[in-house]
Motif scaffolding. Structure first.
Motif, PDB file in Angstrom:
ATOM      1  N   ARG A 192       0.833  -1.200   0.000  1.00 28.09           N
ATOM      2  CA  ARG A 192       0.000   0.000   0.000  1.00 28.09           C
ATOM      3  C   ARG A 192       0.869   1.252   0.000  1.00 28.09           C
ATOM      4  O   ARG A 192       0.578   2.235  -0.701  1.00 28.09           O
ATOM      5  CB  ARG A 192      -0.925  -0.023   1.215  1.00 28.09           C
ATOM      6  N   GLN A 193       1.941   1.218   0.777  1.00 27.45           N
ATOM      7  CA  GLN A 193       2.860   2.349   0.831  1.00 27.45           C
ATOM      8  C   GLN A 193       3.481   2.616  -0.548  1.00 27.45           C
ATOM      9  O   GLN A 193       3.592   3.767  -0.978  1.00 27.45           O
ATOM     10  CB  GLN A 193       3.955   2.086   1.871  1.00 27.45           C
ATOM     11  N   ASP A 196       0.871   4.162  -2.810  1.00 28.58           N
ATOM     12  CA  ASP A 196       0.655   5.569  -2.476  1.00 28.58           C
ATOM     13  C   ASP A 196       1.795   6.433  -3.008  1.00 28.58           C
ATOM     14  O   ASP A 196       1.567   7.538  -3.518  1.00 28.58           O
ATOM     15  CB  ASP A 196       0.531   5.749  -0.961  1.00 28.58           C
ATOM     16  N   THR A 200       1.481   9.394  -5.735  1.00 28.43           N
ATOM     17  CA  THR A 200       1.961  10.752  -5.441  1.00 28.43           C
ATOM     18  C   THR A 200       2.931  11.224  -6.514  1.00 28.43           C
ATOM     19  O   THR A 200       2.876  12.366  -6.966  1.00 28.43           O
ATOM     20  CB  THR A 200       2.648  10.786  -4.063  1.00 28.43           C
TER      21      THR A 200
END
Length: 205
Positions: A192-193, A196, A200
């Protein structure tokens, strides 16, 4: 702010619940009686209202009175900026794993850290996982033999050894399942990191 790492501070759980939406004392009490029972045993409703009162005095929460026809008025609590900082301090504070796994402080922190601060949740998982792996390596092959010297006549030595061995097997299997779960959660959050971060980066282009 000093936060005891070895004991679940229940006011932080209440703060975390209020991070989602304003809640009345009754709403918080109902949560404690259902989901909260798995984090803290026998949390009495009087303790919740006592904590809320202290949190108001400390400036962590404030409230508005919600008039209710035919029923007592309700205080609806919400986080203040000071309460927000107190909650995030708890989520991000260092975690010192206790010898017993599935500690209430870990479970509460993880449940609320993951949606509030992904990096803090990943650090928490890594700390717990490293500790349990080292604990297994250090203790799994230890000498567990029971030796008796002048035992009570009522003590069944053979049964004592059998029970101790079964408890060890159960505990070892439980810790192994816990480690498997931690590894799975860590993989999920790291993915998930990465997603993300990619999103971004894409937005920045």
């Amino acid at each position: 702010m000093h936060i005891g790492e070895m004991e679940l501070r229940f006011e932080y759980v209440l703060l975390a619940l209020l991070a989602g939406r304003p809640l009345s004392g009754y709403d918080l009490r109902k949560w404690v009686e259902t989901e909260g029972q798995f984090l803290r045993s026998r949390a009495h409703h009087s303790q919740i209202y006592r904590l809320l009162g202290r949190m108001v005095v400390d400036g962590w929460v404030d409230y508005q009175v919600d008039p209710r026809e035919g029923r007592p008025d309700a205080k609806v609590y919400r986080l203040t900026p000071v309460g927000r900082e107190a909650l995030l301090d708890w989520v991000r504070s260092p975690y010192d794993p206790p010898s017993r796994f599935q500690d209430a402080d870990f479970l509460a922190r993880f449940a609320f850290a993951a949606p509030l601060d992904l990096e803090a949740a990943i650090r928490l998982l890594r700390t717990e996982l490293d500790f349990r792996r080292a604990q297994i390596a250090r203790n799994r092959g230890r000498d567990r033999s029971l030796r008796f010297t002048d035992p009570l006549p009522e003590l069944d030595q053979r049964l004592a050894r059998e029970v101790a061995e079964e408890l060890h097997r159960f505990g070892a299997a439980s810790v192994d399942r816990w480690v498997d779960w931690l590894e799975g959660m860590l993989t999920m959050l790291e993915e998930r990191q990465a997603q993300d971060a990619a999103a971004t980066e894409g937005d920045a282009r």
